[in-house]
Design an enzyme around this catalytic site. Structure first.
Site, PDB file in Angstrom:
ATOM      1  N   ASP A   2       1.405  -1.286  -0.067  1.00 16.14           N
ATOM      2  CA  ASP A   2      -0.219  -0.211  -0.175  1.00 16.14           C
ATOM      3  C   ASP A   2       0.797   1.029   0.011  1.00 16.14           C
ATOM      4  O   ASP A   2       1.883   0.915   1.001  1.00 16.14           O
ATOM      5  CB  ASP A   2      -0.466  -0.046   1.356  1.00 16.14           C
ATOM      6  CG  ASP A   2      -1.986   1.211   1.122  1.00 16.14           C
ATOM      7  OD1 ASP A   2      -2.358   0.974   0.231  1.00 16.14           O
ATOM      8  OD2 ASP A   2      -2.299   1.324   2.152  1.00 16.14           O
ATOM      9  N   GLY A   3       0.444   2.573  -0.121  1.00 22.23           N
ATOM     10  CA  GLY A   3       1.209   3.632  -0.838  1.00 22.23           C
ATOM     11  C   GLY A   3       1.445   4.140  -2.050  1.00 22.23           C
ATOM     12  O   GLY A   3       2.624   4.966  -2.240  1.00 22.23           O
ATOM     13  N   TRP A   7       2.702   7.726  -2.788  1.00 24.63           N
ATOM     14  CA  TRP A   7       4.618   7.899  -2.976  1.00 24.63           C
ATOM     15  C   TRP A   7       4.488   9.019  -3.612  1.00 24.63           C
ATOM     16  O   TRP A   7       5.695   9.864  -4.422  1.00 24.63           O
ATOM     17  CB  TRP A   7       4.648   6.988  -3.207  1.00 24.63           C
ATOM     18  CG  TRP A   7       6.222   7.001  -3.535  1.00 24.63           C
ATOM     19  CD1 TRP A   7       7.447   6.739  -1.865  1.00 24.63           C
ATOM     20  CD2 TRP A   7       7.258   7.045  -4.640  1.00 24.63           C
ATOM     21  NE1 TRP A   7       8.470   6.917  -3.317  1.00 24.63           N
ATOM     22  CE2 TRP A   7       8.611   6.710  -4.265  1.00 24.63           C
ATOM     23  CE3 TRP A   7       6.171   6.797  -5.992  1.00 24.63           C
ATOM     24  CZ2 TRP A   7       9.509   7.052  -5.745  1.00 24.63           C
ATOM     25  CZ3 TRP A   7       7.657   7.700  -7.290  1.00 24.63           C
ATOM     26  CH2 TRP A   7       8.668   7.273  -6.812  1.00 24.63           C
ATOM     27  N   GLU A  49     -12.250  -5.250  -4.107  1.00 26.20           N
ATOM     28  CA  GLU A  49     -12.747  -4.167  -3.882  1.00 26.20           C
ATOM     29  C   GLU A  49     -12.041  -2.520  -5.151  1.00 26.20           C
ATOM     30  O   GLU A  49     -12.032  -1.835  -6.078  1.00 26.20           O
ATOM     31  CB  GLU A  49     -12.339  -3.512  -2.642  1.00 26.20           C
ATOM     32  CG  GLU A  49     -13.900  -4.136  -1.450  1.00 26.20           C
ATOM     33  CD  GLU A  49     -12.915  -4.902  -1.716  1.00 26.20           C
ATOM     34  OE1 GLU A  49     -11.761  -5.695  -1.361  1.00 26.20           O
ATOM     35  OE2 GLU A  49     -13.629  -5.958  -1.050  1.00 26.20           O
ATOM     36  N   ASN A  50     -11.342  -3.179  -5.752  1.00 28.75           N
ATOM     37  CA  ASN A  50      -9.887  -2.114  -6.538  1.00 28.75           C
ATOM     38  C   ASN A  50     -10.591  -1.876  -8.106  1.00 28.75           C
ATOM     39  O   ASN A  50     -10.370  -0.894  -8.193  1.00 28.75           O
ATOM     40  CB  ASN A  50      -8.520  -2.963  -6.704  1.00 28.75           C
ATOM     41  CG  ASN A  50      -7.329  -2.637  -5.595  1.00 28.75           C
ATOM     42  OD1 ASN A  50      -7.225  -3.651  -4.884  1.00 28.75           O
ATOM     43  ND2 ASN A  50      -7.879  -1.422  -4.274  1.00 28.75           N
ATOM     44  N   TRP A  51     -11.020  -2.684  -8.407  1.00 26.85           N
ATOM     45  CA  TRP A  51     -12.182  -2.111  -9.678  1.00 26.85           C
ATOM     46  C   TRP A  51     -13.178  -0.871  -9.094  1.00 26.85           C
ATOM     47  O   TRP A  51     -13.057  -0.156 -10.256  1.00 26.85           O
ATOM     48  CB  TRP A  51     -12.817  -3.176  -9.888  1.00 26.85           C
ATOM     49  CG  TRP A  51     -12.946  -4.522  -9.917  1.00 26.85           C
ATOM     50  CD1 TRP A  51     -12.654  -5.731  -9.895  1.00 26.85           C
ATOM     51  CD2 TRP A  51     -12.271  -5.189 -11.300  1.00 26.85           C
ATOM     52  NE1 TRP A  51     -12.014  -6.958  -9.981  1.00 26.85           N
ATOM     53  CE2 TRP A  51     -11.321  -6.732 -10.983  1.00 26.85           C
ATOM     54  CE3 TRP A  51     -11.999  -4.356 -12.459  1.00 26.85           C
ATOM     55  CZ2 TRP A  51     -10.520  -7.405 -11.937  1.00 26.85           C
ATOM     56  CZ3 TRP A  51     -10.801  -5.152 -13.601  1.00 26.85           C
ATOM     57  CH2 TRP A  51     -10.634  -6.534 -12.859  1.00 26.85           C
ATOM     58  N   ARG A  53     -11.564   1.721  -8.868  1.00 22.43           N
ATOM     59  CA  ARG A  53     -10.887   2.614  -8.580  1.00 22.43           C
ATOM     60  C   ARG A  53     -11.397   3.476 -10.227  1.00 22.43           C
ATOM     61  O   ARG A  53     -11.900   3.139 -11.165  1.00 22.43           O
ATOM     62  CB  ARG A  53      -9.816   2.942  -8.678  1.00 22.43           C
ATOM     63  CG  ARG A  53      -9.324   2.679  -7.227  1.00 22.43           C
ATOM     64  CD  ARG A  53      -7.396   1.645  -7.377  1.00 22.43           C
ATOM     65  NE  ARG A  53      -7.177   1.293  -5.868  1.00 22.43           N
ATOM     66  CZ  ARG A  53      -5.572   1.627  -5.377  1.00 22.43           C
ATOM     67  NH1 ARG A  53      -4.876   2.316  -6.126  1.00 22.43           N
ATOM     68  NH2 ARG A  53      -5.815   1.796  -4.482  1.00 22.43           N
ATOM     69  N   GLU A 189       1.152 -13.330  12.839  1.00 21.28           N
ATOM     70  CA  GLU A 189       1.676 -11.574  13.167  1.00 21.28           C
ATOM     71  C   GLU A 189       1.903 -10.979  12.261  1.00 21.28           C
ATOM     72  O   GLU A 189       1.983 -11.296  11.317  1.00 21.28           O
ATOM     73  CB  GLU A 189       3.161 -12.259  13.939  1.00 21.28           C
ATOM     74  CG  GLU A 189       3.631 -12.993  14.707  1.00 21.28           C
ATOM     75  CD  GLU A 189       2.697 -12.695  15.912  1.00 21.28           C
ATOM     76  OE1 GLU A 189       2.333 -11.105  16.607  1.00 21.28           O
ATOM     77  OE2 GLU A 189       2.636 -13.079  16.521  1.00 21.28           O
TER      78      GLU A 189
HETATM   79  C1  IPE Z   1      -0.855   0.671  -3.993  1.00 20.50           C
HETATM   80  O1  IPE Z   1      -0.849   1.187  -3.188  1.00 20.50           O
HETATM   81  C2  IPE Z   1      -2.392  -0.958  -4.258  1.00 20.50           C
HETATM   82  C3  IPE Z   1      -2.328  -1.384  -5.026  1.00 20.50           C
HETATM   83  C4  IPE Z   1      -1.437  -2.015  -5.694  1.00 20.50           C
HETATM   84  C5  IPE Z   1      -3.925  -1.272  -6.112  1.00 20.50           C
HETATM   85  P1  IPE Z   1      -2.065   2.480  -3.944  1.00 20.50           P
HETATM   86  O2  IPE Z   1      -2.578   2.362  -4.699  1.00 20.50           O
HETATM   87  O3  IPE Z   1      -3.675   2.011  -3.008  1.00 20.50           O
HETATM   88  O4  IPE Z   1      -1.528   3.327  -3.450  1.00 20.50           O
HETATM   89  P2  IPE Z   1      -2.581   4.946  -2.280  1.00 20.50           P
HETATM   90  O5  IPE Z   1      -3.264   3.834  -0.714  1.00 20.50           O
HETATM   91  O6  IPE Z   1      -3.356   5.337  -2.687  1.00 20.50           O
HETATM   92  O7  IPE Z   1      -1.439   5.534  -1.481  1.00 20.50           O
HETATM   93 MG    MG Z   2      -4.154   2.540  -0.569  1.00 24.60          MG
END
Ligand code: IPE
Ligand code: MG
Length: 237
Positions: A2-3, A7, A49-51, A53, A189
């Site tokens: 994530d991120g 970034w 859920e990413n669909w 976007r 963990e």
């Molecule tokens: C990567 O980060 C997640 C995927 C590969 C779909 P994000 O795209 O979720 O990045 P943020 O959360 O918007 O920063």
């Molecule tokens: Mg994300």
């Protein structure tokens, strides 16, 4: 993982550039896992859920996935890494499915290291798919409804032939599970890192493993039960 988006945003770049850098982090993470002797590495690459976007971003992610598979298959083969997927891959674009089939087929005989890509994955859809498959097995008499166990049910999950994860790492500072391996991670963990996925380096991975090794995993038992038994000192001579 994530991120990627944040970034990129931090650098005034388009989100897709973050995903591109994310792919580089994927490459290095696979290599590091192999060097660390980790047998199973699962990467949550695309959720059900990413669909939701924007279409453009979903398209870019699919293109990157295709590009990754085309470019990395030879490396996976030379490093003896088996590729597996979990999720409803049948609903991915045909060009991605084709590359997946090719790479999965070309690496199926490797046994030492497994890379699992969670693609169009979500724990709740996994449960629904498992229940359907389980019910069918009950109907054919393959499974006895009254003589059931977790092991029997787990054979119907996407992860049927994969071990449960010991450690789950989430980057980007979010402390959520987001529908990832909810059942399989029952005793995992968790390590949450405040860095964005493109910055997940070998050193970060090593630190997470060190943190994992510090944890006492009790699996329902008491700490005393786990402590090595001190031999009783007895006698006077
Ligand atoms: C990567 O980060 C997640 C995927 C590969 C779909 P994000 O795209 O979720 O990045 P943020 O959360 O918007 O920063
Ligand atoms: Mg994300």
């Amino acid at each position: 993982m994530d991120g990627n988006g944040r970034w990129a945003k931090q650098r005034g770049l388009p989100r897709v550039e973050g995903h591109r850098r994310g792919v580089e982090a994927v490459r290095s993470t696979i290599e590091t896992a192999r060097d660390f002797g980790i047998e199973y590495l699962t990467l949550y690459a695309f959720s059900v859920e990413n669909w939701r976007r924007p279409e453009e971003e979903v398209g870019a992610l699919m293109n990157l996935l295709e590009y990754f598979l085309k470019r990395e298959t030879s490396t996976l083969i030379s490093n003896k890494v088996r590729l597996r997927t979990i999720g409803r891959t049948q609903d991915l674009p045909a060009k991605v499915r084709r590359e997946l089939e090719r790479t999965v087929g070309a690496t199926a005989h490797f046994t030492e290291h497994t890379l699992v890509l969670a693609l169009n994955y979500g724990s709740r859809t996994e449960v629904l798919d498992a229940v359907q498959s389980y019910a069918a097995a009950v109907q054919t008499g393959e499974v006895d409804l009254h003589d059931t166990s977790w092991t029997t049910f787990a054979r119907h999950l996407y992860t049927a032939d994969l071990p449960d994860p010991d450690l789950v790492i989430r980057t980007s500072g979010e402390t959520r599970v987001s529908n990832f391996l909810l059942l399989q991670a029952a005793y995992a963990e968790f390590v949450f890192l405040p860095i964005f996925w493109p910055d997940f380096s070998r050193a970060e991975f090593a630190a997470a493993v060190t943190e994992f090794n510090r944890r006492e995993r009790r699996f329902g038992r008491t700490g005393e039960q786990l402590a090595p038994t001190v031999p009783a000192i007895s006698g006077t001579g």
